[in-house]
Design an enzyme around this catalytic site. Structure first.
Site, short mmCIF file in Angstrom:
data_model
loop_
_atom_site.label_atom_id
_atom_site.label_comp_id
_atom_site.label_asym_id
_atom_site.label_seq_id
_atom_site.Cartn_x
_atom_site.Cartn_y
_atom_site.Cartn_z
N ASP A 46 0.85 -1.19 0.00
CA ASP A 46 0.00 0.00 0.00
C ASP A 46 0.88 1.25 0.00
OD1 ASP A 46 -2.87 1.18 0.58
OD2 ASP A 46 -1.45 2.27 1.85
N TYR A 51 3.26 9.64 -0.36
CA TYR A 51 4.32 9.05 0.47
C TYR A 51 5.70 9.26 -0.15
CZ TYR A 51 0.30 6.45 2.42
OH TYR A 51 -0.90 6.08 2.94
N LYS A 76 -2.50 5.95 -4.55
CA LYS A 76 -3.63 6.85 -4.29
C LYS A 76 -3.38 8.22 -4.90
CE LYS A 76 -3.71 4.72 0.32
NZ LYS A 76 -2.30 4.55 0.70
N HIS A 109 -7.47 9.49 -2.00
CA HIS A 109 -6.86 9.48 -0.66
C HIS A 109 -7.80 10.11 0.39
CE1 HIS A 109 -2.53 9.16 1.02
NE2 HIS A 109 -3.38 9.00 2.00
N1 LIG Z 1 -5.39 6.25 3.50
C1 LIG Z 1 -4.84 6.99 4.42
O1 LIG Z 1 -5.21 8.15 4.65
C2 LIG Z 1 -3.73 6.40 5.25
C3 LIG Z 1 -3.31 7.08 6.42
C4 LIG Z 1 -2.29 6.50 7.18
C5 LIG Z 1 -1.72 5.31 6.79
N2 LIG Z 1 -2.14 4.68 5.63
C6 LIG Z 1 -1.52 3.41 5.18
O2 LIG Z 1 -1.59 2.44 6.21
C7 LIG Z 1 -0.27 1.99 6.54
C8 LIG Z 1 -0.18 1.62 8.00
O3 LIG Z 1 -0.48 2.74 8.82
P1 LIG Z 1 0.63 3.58 9.61
O4 LIG Z 1 1.94 3.36 8.99
O5 LIG Z 1 0.14 4.96 9.72
O6 LIG Z 1 0.56 2.98 11.09
P2 LIG Z 1 0.75 1.52 11.73
O7 LIG Z 1 0.92 0.48 10.70
O8 LIG Z 1 -0.34 1.35 12.75
O9 LIG Z 1 2.08 1.71 12.59
C9 LIG Z 1 3.34 1.82 12.01
C10 LIG Z 1 4.34 2.10 13.13
O10 LIG Z 1 4.36 1.03 14.07
C11 LIG Z 1 5.67 0.48 14.17
N3 LIG Z 1 5.50 -0.98 14.17
C12 LIG Z 1 4.88 -1.73 13.25
N4 LIG Z 1 4.91 -3.04 13.57
C13 LIG Z 1 5.56 -3.11 14.77
C14 LIG Z 1 5.91 -4.20 15.62
N5 LIG Z 1 5.58 -5.45 15.32
N6 LIG Z 1 6.59 -3.91 16.78
C15 LIG Z 1 6.91 -2.62 17.09
N7 LIG Z 1 6.60 -1.56 16.31
C16 LIG Z 1 5.94 -1.80 15.15
C17 LIG Z 1 6.44 0.95 12.95
O11 LIG Z 1 7.78 1.21 13.26
P3 LIG Z 1 9.03 0.69 12.33
O12 LIG Z 1 8.71 0.98 10.91
O13 LIG Z 1 10.20 1.46 12.87
O14 LIG Z 1 9.10 -0.79 12.61
C18 LIG Z 1 5.74 2.27 12.62
O15 LIG Z 1 6.33 3.32 13.35
C19 LIG Z 1 0.61 3.17 6.13
O16 LIG Z 1 1.97 2.83 6.04
C20 LIG Z 1 -0.04 3.56 4.83
O17 LIG Z 1 0.32 2.65 3.81
C21 LIG Z 1 -3.14 5.21 4.88
#
Ligand SMILES: NC(=O)c1ccc[n+]([C@@H]2O[C@H](COP(=O)([O-])OP(=O)(O)OC[C@H]3O[C@@H](n4cnc5c(N)ncnc54)[C@H](OP(=O)(O)O)[C@@H]3O)[C@@H](O)[C@H]2O)c1
Length: 272
Positions: A46, A51, A76, A109
């Site tokens: 994704d 990004y 997106k 988005h």
């Molecule tokens: N459509 C939208 O508006 C929107 C908005 C936000 C996000 N997204 C998408 O959704 C994806 C996921 O959301 P997100 O990145 O915001 O948040 P998330 O996946 O909830 O959290 C990511 C964070 O958690 C840490 N992490 C992940 N797995 C871990 C584990 N097993 N142990 C410890 N720490 C861990 C990562 O650190 P490290 O990388 O340092 O391991 C990173 O800092 C995004 O990357 C993006 O592709 C979409």
């Protein structure tokens, strides 16, 4: 273990578990992270033009040696590029950066009020031209989905929303199910903000899993496509190691009550 798929409303198969690559503070880590994810069996990536790493994602896919049809790629259109002509141009730029002819899923988005109708028309054209295998939206709440379904020729296949027990809005899932729109959840591990929540820690201990794994499993058991982000190899593996246990119905219901409106992004109920 074989990762599960869901079938979208146009028959396209989408993996239920993937990796997100929103990595604002890091540079040059995403290509490596995607390569590790693909090695771990991940087949859903994704990304988004916002990004700034579509090029790295494309490079990782080519480096993996996997055939193009084995990997499901979402990108997106960002807010500044919305509108009919601008979206078509932005899509071309995304394809150029990814160095692909077709993406698997193209999403709006955010539902920017003054542009979203024209932006959707552009996505419909992209879909009808065969350059996206599916089209959908992100951050759409009920009224925005209602509006879209009234106007759309092609129904959105996916609605990507923030999804964790802490911001769980069952009405969005119910709506999506009724209309045959696949829900996809972002920020499933709440960027680590709830890793030490005693309620979650107690449950994770019971299952012998990490709190991260429990959150990912909760999302999957709701039938939601789940895209945790990590750039660390062992965490990527941990996040994919969630298929060998099941949260009981009772504990799912308990986790459903963790809602406290913790969000990492804006609330689509109040921002358009
Ligand atoms: N459509 C939208 O508006 C929107 C908005 C936000 C996000 N997204 C998408 O959704 C994806 C996921 O959301 P997100 O990145 O915001 O948040 P998330 O996946 O909830 O959290 C990511 C964070 O958690 C840490 N992490 C992940 N797995 C871990 C584990 N097993 N142990 C410890 N720490 C861990 C990562 O650190 P490290 O990388 O340092 O391991 C990173 O800092 C995004 O990357 C993006 O592709 C979409």
């Amino acid at each position: 273990m074989e990762l599960p798929f869901t079938t979208l409303n146009n028959g396209v198969q989408m993996p239920l578990l993937g990796i997100g690559v929103y990595a604002p503070k890091q540079t040059n880590e995403v290509q490596q992270a995607v390569e590790w994810a693909l090695e771990s069996g991940c087949r859903l990536i994704d990304t988004a033009s916002a990004y700034g790493n579509e090029r790295e994602v494309g490079d990782a896919i080519r480096e993996s040696g996997l055939s193009r049809s084995d990997v499901f790629i979402t990108t997106k259109v960002w807010n500044d590029d919305q509108g009919y002509t601008r979206t078509l141009r932005a899509f071309n730029r995304s394809l150029e950066r990814l160095r692909l002819d077709v993406v698997d899923l193209y999403l709006i988005h955010w539902p920017i009020k003054e542009h979203r109708h024209e932006t959707w028309r552009a996505l419909e054209k992209i879909y009808m031209d065969g350059r996206a295998r599916a089209i959908g939206v992100s951050n759409h709440y009920l009224d925005q989905l209602d509006e879209l379904l009234t106007e759309a020729i092609i129904k959105p296949a996916v609605n990507q929303i923030e999804f964790s027990p802490y911001c769980y809005l069952p009405e969005v899932l119910d709506y999506c199910r009724q209309k045959n729109i696949q829900p996809e959840g972002y920020a499933p591990v709440v960027r680590g903000q709830k890793a030490e929540d005693p309620k979650l820690v107690a449950l994770a201990r019971k299952y012998g899993k990490s709190t991260y794994q429990l959150l990912i499993r909760w999302s999957l058991q709701h039938g939601v496509v789940t895209i945790p982000k990590s750039v660390k190899r062992e965490r990527i593996q941990e996040n994919f190691d969630v298929l060998n246990f099941t949260i009981t119905d009772e504990d799912m219901a308990l986790m459903d009550t963790f809602y406290d409106n913790t969000r990492i992004a804006d609330d689509p109920r109040t921002r358009e």
